[in-house]
Design a protein around this motif. Structure first.
Motif, short mmCIF file in Angstrom:
data_model
loop_
_atom_site.label_atom_id
_atom_site.label_comp_id
_atom_site.label_asym_id
_atom_site.label_seq_id
_atom_site.Cartn_x
_atom_site.Cartn_y
_atom_site.Cartn_z
N LEU A 40 0.79 -1.22 0.00
CA LEU A 40 0.00 0.00 0.00
C LEU A 40 0.83 1.28 0.00
O LEU A 40 0.40 2.28 -0.57
N ASP A 41 2.01 1.28 0.63
CA ASP A 41 2.73 2.55 0.76
C ASP A 41 3.13 3.13 -0.59
O ASP A 41 2.88 4.31 -0.88
N GLY A 42 3.70 2.32 -1.46
CA GLY A 42 4.08 2.81 -2.79
C GLY A 42 2.88 3.13 -3.65
O GLY A 42 2.85 4.15 -4.37
N ALA A 43 1.86 2.27 -3.59
CA ALA A 43 0.65 2.50 -4.39
C ALA A 43 -0.04 3.79 -3.96
O ALA A 43 -0.50 4.57 -4.79
N LEU A 44 -0.08 4.03 -2.66
CA LEU A 44 -0.70 5.25 -2.15
C LEU A 44 0.10 6.49 -2.58
O LEU A 44 -0.49 7.50 -2.99
N ALA A 45 1.41 6.40 -2.53
CA ALA A 45 2.25 7.53 -2.95
C ALA A 45 2.02 7.84 -4.43
O ALA A 45 1.88 9.01 -4.82
N ARG A 46 1.96 6.80 -5.27
CA ARG A 46 1.73 7.03 -6.70
C ARG A 46 0.34 7.59 -6.97
O ARG A 46 0.18 8.51 -7.76
N GLU A 47 -0.65 7.03 -6.29
CA GLU A 47 -2.03 7.45 -6.53
C GLU A 47 -2.30 8.89 -6.08
O GLU A 47 -3.12 9.58 -6.68
N THR A 48 -1.61 9.34 -5.05
CA THR A 48 -1.84 10.69 -4.53
C THR A 48 -0.82 11.70 -5.05
O THR A 48 -0.87 12.87 -4.68
N GLY A 49 0.11 11.24 -5.89
CA GLY A 49 1.13 12.15 -6.43
C GLY A 49 2.16 12.58 -5.41
O GLY A 49 2.79 13.62 -5.55
N ARG A 50 2.37 11.76 -4.37
CA ARG A 50 3.34 12.11 -3.32
C ARG A 50 4.61 11.27 -3.42
O ARG A 50 5.22 10.94 -2.40
N THR A 51 5.04 10.93 -4.61
CA THR A 51 6.27 10.16 -4.76
C THR A 51 7.47 11.12 -4.67
O THR A 51 7.49 12.15 -5.33
N THR A 52 8.41 10.77 -3.82
CA THR A 52 9.63 11.55 -3.66
C THR A 52 10.81 10.59 -3.54
O THR A 52 10.63 9.41 -3.24
N ARG A 53 11.99 11.11 -3.76
CA ARG A 53 13.19 10.27 -3.56
C ARG A 53 13.31 9.86 -2.11
O ARG A 53 13.67 8.73 -1.81
N ARG A 54 13.06 10.79 -1.21
CA ARG A 54 13.13 10.48 0.21
C ARG A 54 12.16 9.36 0.56
O ARG A 54 12.49 8.44 1.30
N GLY A 55 10.95 9.42 0.02
CA GLY A 55 9.97 8.38 0.27
C GLY A 55 10.40 7.04 -0.28
O GLY A 55 10.20 6.00 0.36
N ALA A 56 11.02 7.05 -1.47
CA ALA A 56 11.50 5.80 -2.07
C ALA A 56 12.61 5.18 -1.22
O ALA A 56 12.64 3.96 -1.00
N VAL A 57 13.52 6.03 -0.72
CA VAL A 57 14.60 5.53 0.13
C VAL A 57 14.04 5.02 1.46
O VAL A 57 14.42 3.94 1.93
N LEU A 58 13.12 5.78 2.04
CA LEU A 58 12.50 5.36 3.30
C LEU A 58 11.76 4.03 3.12
O LEU A 58 11.84 3.15 3.97
N ASP A 59 11.08 3.87 2.00
CA ASP A 59 10.38 2.63 1.69
C ASP A 59 11.35 1.45 1.63
O ASP A 59 11.10 0.40 2.24
N GLU A 60 12.45 1.62 0.91
CA GLU A 60 13.44 0.53 0.80
C GLU A 60 14.08 0.21 2.14
O GLU A 60 14.27 -0.95 2.48
N LEU A 61 14.46 1.25 2.89
CA LEU A 61 15.06 1.01 4.21
C LEU A 61 14.07 0.31 5.14
O LEU A 61 14.45 -0.60 5.88
N GLY A 62 12.82 0.72 5.08
CA GLY A 62 11.80 0.06 5.90
C GLY A 62 11.61 -1.39 5.51
O GLY A 62 11.49 -2.27 6.37
N ASP A 63 11.61 -1.66 4.20
CA ASP A 63 11.47 -3.04 3.73
C ASP A 63 12.64 -3.90 4.19
O ASP A 63 12.45 -5.03 4.64
N ARG A 64 13.86 -3.38 4.08
CA ARG A 64 15.03 -4.16 4.50
C ARG A 64 15.03 -4.38 6.00
O ARG A 64 15.37 -5.47 6.48
N ALA A 65 14.68 -3.35 6.76
CA ALA A 65 14.62 -3.51 8.22
C ALA A 65 13.59 -4.56 8.60
O ALA A 65 13.85 -5.42 9.45
N ALA A 66 12.43 -4.51 7.97
CA ALA A 66 11.38 -5.49 8.26
C ALA A 66 11.84 -6.90 7.88
O ALA A 66 11.57 -7.86 8.60
N ASP A 67 12.55 -7.02 6.76
CA ASP A 67 13.04 -8.33 6.33
C ASP A 67 14.05 -8.91 7.32
O ASP A 67 14.17 -10.13 7.44
#
Length: 163
Positions: free
Chosen positions: A72-99
């Motif tokens: 949902l996080d990436g899909a929500l960012a794309r759908e609302t036009g809130r995609t940023t580099r910071r958000g992409a990095v935060l998403d990847e870091l969050g995914d790796r931490a969770a993994d």
């Protein structure tokens, strides 16, 4: 498309109602990333502290929530036009931490003989699959002897093995 990624569009479609609600409520994609990491931490805690049988249901529910938040996080960012580099990095870091959190939880707690509060925090955090035991196991006590060497004389092993 083969493998589990073939399920991603199907899963995203099932979450469309939730995504629409999140858009209406103007929820930040970063909030969903944080919720995914929190879900993984909850699953890790359940693995660490609950007996095997009773841990199954909470771990399954928390991992399903983690996958939903990751979708949902990436899909929500794309759908609302809130995609940023910071958000992409935060998403990847969050995914790796969770993994990394979930298998670390399986290696800690009363059942494993180690705990987060033990003298061996690296051993606890790296046991059961998050890292190679032969390269990342912490020594049992400080000053337990020199590290073992293997291969080239210029390339020492990175850890001392405890008993």
């Amino acid at each position: 498309m083969n493998g589990l990624y073939a399920l991603k569009p199907w899963y995203a479609d099932r979450l469309s109602g939730v995504r629409a609600t999140l858009v209406r409520r103007e929820v930040s994609p970063d909030t969903l990333t944080a919720a995914g990491v929190a879900s993984a931490a909850g699953a890790a805690a359940a693995l660490a502290w609950l007996p095997t049988g009773p841990a199954a249901l909470p771990v399954a529910v928390l991992l399903a929530a983690r996958l939903a938040f990751a979708n949902l996080d990436g899909a929500l960012a794309r759908e609302t036009g809130r995609t940023t580099r910071r958000g992409a990095v935060l998403d990847e870091l969050g995914d790796r931490a969770a993994d990394l959190l979930v298998p670390a939880g399986g290696g800690c707690g009363p059942r494993s003989g180690t705990s987060w509060h033990s003298r061996e925090p690296r051993r606890c955090a790296t046991s059961r699959g998050t890292a190679s035991r032969s390269r990342c196991t912490a020594p049992r006590r400080a000053g337990s002897g020199p590290g073992r060497r293997s291969g080239s004389p210029r390339r020492p092993r990175r850890a001392v093995h405890g008993p």
